[in-house]
Design a protein around this motif. Structure first.
Motif, PDB file in Angstrom:
ATOM      1  N   ILE A  26       0.841  -1.204   0.000  1.00 51.18           N
ATOM      2  CA  ILE A  26       0.000   0.000   0.000  1.00 51.18           C
ATOM      3  C   ILE A  26       0.870   1.245   0.000  1.00 51.18           C
ATOM      4  CG2 ILE A  26      -1.637   1.348   1.388  1.00 51.18           C
ATOM      5  CD1 ILE A  26      -2.903  -1.338   2.225  1.00 51.18           C
ATOM      6  N   ASP A  27       1.901   1.265   0.852  1.00 53.25           N
ATOM      7  CA  ASP A  27       2.803   2.421   0.895  1.00 53.25           C
ATOM      8  C   ASP A  27       3.468   2.655  -0.452  1.00 53.25           C
ATOM      9  OD1 ASP A  27       2.272   2.991   3.535  1.00 53.25           O
ATOM     10  OD2 ASP A  27       3.988   1.847   4.307  1.00 53.25           O
ATOM     11  N   HIS A  28       3.908   1.592  -1.097  1.00 48.28           N
ATOM     12  CA  HIS A  28       4.546   1.713  -2.412  1.00 48.28           C
ATOM     13  C   HIS A  28       3.564   2.281  -3.435  1.00 48.28           C
ATOM     14  CE1 HIS A  28       7.241   0.842  -5.713  1.00 48.28           C
ATOM     15  NE2 HIS A  28       6.247   0.206  -6.322  1.00 48.28           N
ATOM     16  N   HIS A  29       2.340   1.777  -3.431  1.00 47.39           N
ATOM     17  CA  HIS A  29       1.328   2.254  -4.383  1.00 47.39           C
ATOM     18  C   HIS A  29       1.014   3.730  -4.149  1.00 47.39           C
ATOM     19  CE1 HIS A  29      -2.181   2.495  -6.909  1.00 47.39           C
ATOM     20  NE2 HIS A  29      -2.866   2.940  -5.862  1.00 47.39           N
ATOM     21  N   VAL A  30       0.866   4.123  -2.877  1.00 48.37           N
ATOM     22  CA  VAL A  30       0.536   5.508  -2.556  1.00 48.37           C
ATOM     23  C   VAL A  30       1.655   6.439  -3.017  1.00 48.37           C
ATOM     24  CG1 VAL A  30       0.238   7.103  -0.607  1.00 48.37           C
ATOM     25  CG2 VAL A  30      -1.067   4.998  -0.685  1.00 48.37           C
ATOM     26  N   GLN A  31       2.912   6.021  -2.879  1.00 49.44           N
ATOM     27  CA  GLN A  31       4.030   6.863  -3.294  1.00 49.44           C
ATOM     28  C   GLN A  31       4.137   6.974  -4.813  1.00 49.44           C
ATOM     29  OE1 GLN A  31       5.678   8.775  -1.222  1.00 49.44           O
ATOM     30  NE2 GLN A  31       4.405   7.885   0.387  1.00 49.44           N
ATOM     31  N   GLN A  32       3.609   5.992  -5.551  1.00 48.63           N
ATOM     32  CA  GLN A  32       3.693   5.999  -7.009  1.00 48.63           C
ATOM     33  C   GLN A  32       2.531   6.746  -7.665  1.00 48.63           C
ATOM     34  OE1 GLN A  32       6.416   4.827  -8.514  1.00 48.63           O
ATOM     35  NE2 GLN A  32       7.141   4.327  -6.474  1.00 48.63           N
ATOM     36  N   ASP A  33       1.393   6.814  -7.018  1.00 44.35           N
ATOM     37  CA  ASP A  33       0.172   7.380  -7.611  1.00 44.35           C
ATOM     38  C   ASP A  33       0.067   8.866  -7.295  1.00 44.35           C
ATOM     39  OD1 ASP A  33      -2.491   8.078  -8.269  1.00 44.35           O
ATOM     40  OD2 ASP A  33      -3.109   6.000  -8.021  1.00 44.35           O
ATOM     41  N   LEU A  40      -3.142  12.922   0.084  1.00 41.54           N
ATOM     42  CA  LEU A  40      -2.415  12.874   1.355  1.00 41.54           C
ATOM     43  C   LEU A  40      -2.149  14.268   1.928  1.00 41.54           C
ATOM     44  CD1 LEU A  40       0.189  10.031   0.798  1.00 41.54           C
ATOM     45  CD2 LEU A  40      -1.743  10.043   2.365  1.00 41.54           C
ATOM     46  N   GLU A  41      -2.221  15.304   1.101  1.00 41.95           N
ATOM     47  CA  GLU A  41      -2.001  16.669   1.570  1.00 41.95           C
ATOM     48  C   GLU A  41      -3.177  17.190   2.386  1.00 41.95           C
ATOM     49  OE1 GLU A  41      -1.264  18.783  -2.026  1.00 41.95           O
ATOM     50  OE2 GLU A  41       0.717  17.890  -2.319  1.00 41.95           O
ATOM     51  N   VAL A  42      -4.321  16.540   2.289  1.00 37.38           N
ATOM     52  CA  VAL A  42      -5.528  16.985   2.991  1.00 37.38           C
ATOM     53  C   VAL A  42      -5.482  16.476   4.432  1.00 37.38           C
ATOM     54  CG1 VAL A  42      -8.050  16.905   3.015  1.00 37.38           C
ATOM     55  CG2 VAL A  42      -6.826  16.871   0.837  1.00 37.38           C
ATOM     56  N   PRO A  43      -5.639  17.374   5.415  1.00 36.81           N
ATOM     57  CA  PRO A  43      -5.711  16.908   6.804  1.00 36.81           C
ATOM     58  C   PRO A  43      -6.921  16.003   6.993  1.00 36.81           C
ATOM     59  CG  PRO A  43      -5.460  19.292   6.706  1.00 36.81           C
ATOM     60  CD  PRO A  43      -5.707  18.824   5.309  1.00 36.81           C
ATOM     61  N   GLY A  44      -6.705  14.826   7.564  1.00 39.13           N
ATOM     62  CA  GLY A  44      -7.796  13.888   7.782  1.00 39.13           C
ATOM     63  C   GLY A  44      -7.837  12.758   6.773  1.00 39.13           C
ATOM     64  N   ILE A  45      -7.008  12.839   5.746  1.00 34.33           N
ATOM     65  CA  ILE A  45      -6.938  11.759   4.761  1.00 34.33           C
ATOM     66  C   ILE A  45      -5.543  11.168   4.833  1.00 34.33           C
ATOM     67  CG2 ILE A  45      -7.015  11.133   2.324  1.00 34.33           C
ATOM     68  CD1 ILE A  45      -9.162  13.189   1.904  1.00 34.33           C
ATOM     69  N   GLY A  46      -5.483   9.909   5.231  1.00 32.04           N
ATOM     70  CA  GLY A  46      -4.216   9.201   5.352  1.00 32.04           C
ATOM     71  C   GLY A  46      -4.000   8.268   4.182  1.00 32.04           C
ATOM     72  N   ARG A  47      -2.988   7.430   4.301  1.00 33.05           N
ATOM     73  CA  ARG A  47      -2.620   6.557   3.181  1.00 33.05           C
ATOM     74  C   ARG A  47      -3.693   5.529   2.863  1.00 33.05           C
ATOM     75  NH1 ARG A  47      -0.280   1.686   4.685  1.00 33.05           N
ATOM     76  NH2 ARG A  47      -0.148   1.428   6.924  1.00 33.05           N
ATOM     77  N   LEU A  48      -4.355   4.988   3.884  1.00 31.34           N
ATOM     78  CA  LEU A  48      -5.398   3.997   3.621  1.00 31.34           C
ATOM     79  C   LEU A  48      -6.621   4.639   2.979  1.00 31.34           C
ATOM     80  CD1 LEU A  48      -5.235   1.816   6.857  1.00 31.34           C
ATOM     81  CD2 LEU A  48      -4.341   1.288   4.592  1.00 31.34           C
ATOM     82  N   THR A  49      -7.016   5.788   3.478  1.00 37.24           N
ATOM     83  CA  THR A  49      -8.175   6.490   2.916  1.00 37.24           C
ATOM     84  C   THR A  49      -7.880   6.935   1.489  1.00 37.24           C
ATOM     85  OG1 THR A  49      -8.704   7.267   5.137  1.00 37.24           O
ATOM     86  CG2 THR A  49      -9.844   8.321   3.320  1.00 37.24           C
ATOM     87  N   ALA A  50      -6.693   7.481   1.258  1.00 36.63           N
ATOM     88  CA  ALA A  50      -6.326   7.944  -0.078  1.00 36.63           C
ATOM     89  C   ALA A  50      -6.329   6.789  -1.073  1.00 36.63           C
ATOM     90  CB  ALA A  50      -4.960   8.621  -0.050  1.00 36.63           C
ATOM     91  N   SER A  51      -5.719   5.673  -0.698  1.00 35.99           N
ATOM     92  CA  SER A  51      -5.669   4.542  -1.631  1.00 35.99           C
ATOM     93  C   SER A  51      -7.056   3.957  -1.857  1.00 35.99           C
ATOM     94  CB  SER A  51      -4.700   3.471  -1.130  1.00 35.99           C
ATOM     95  OG  SER A  51      -5.113   2.960   0.111  1.00 35.99           O
TER      96      SER A  51
END
Length: 165
Positions: A26-33, A40-51
């Motif tokens: 998941i971390d790898h995908h989030v860093q590539q997309d 991820l720049e939005v307060p309240g949205i983390g890596r799981l929510t973003a993906s």
């Protein structure tokens, strides 16, 4: 009994290993997309929510506006109308329960940390919390997060935190 406990521990260790492996994916995908990075720049949205948002909603072109996305997630009041009189009830809870839950948890975190910040969102949350129940404020913030996510995904823009008034 000892063998049974050893087998259970071995299963537990294997599950922990699998969870760690999936977290790294998941971390790898989030860093590539790029869409995930913008979310991820939005307060309240983390890596799981973003993906999860990117995987479920994509570029959000299926929704005409942010309110439609919020309604699809079940973050808007349920309406009951009769005789020309409109009554708003609790949220409809339709749509993707996982995404709704993630946005509500993110909104709860934003509310918890809003007291230390002075920006437009924290001012809005404080004004709303004076006149509404805490859970209503949390769902309103989750609704706002969904609308912000729609704008970022649909228009391809980056999040700019609004200044305090």
């Amino acid at each position: 009994m000892q063998r049974h406990i050893e087998r259970m521990r071995a299963r537990w260790v294997e599950l922990e290993r699998c969870i760690g492996e999936l977290d790294r994916e998941i971390d790898h995908h989030v860093q590539q997309d790029s869409a995930c990075k913008r979310l991820l720049e939005v307060p309240g949205i983390g890596r799981l929510t973003a993906s999860a948002l990117v995987a479920t909603v994509g570029n959000a072109l299926a929704f005409k506006n942010g309110r439609q996305l919020s309604a699809w997630l079940g973050l808007v009041p349920r309406q009951h109308s009769s005789g020309g009189k409109t009554v708003l009830r609790g949220i409809s809870k339709r749509g993707d329960a996982y995404l709704r839950r993630m946005l509500v948890h993110g909104a709860r975190a934003v509310l918890r940390h809003s007291a230390t910040k002075k920006n437009a969102v924290s001012n809005w949350l404080h004004a709303l919390s004076v006149r509404a129940n805490k859970n209503v404020v949390i769902v309103a913030m989750a609704n706002k997060l969904a609308r912000i996510a729609w704008a970022l995904l649909n228009k391809g823009q980056r999040y700019i935190e609004p200044a305090a008034k």
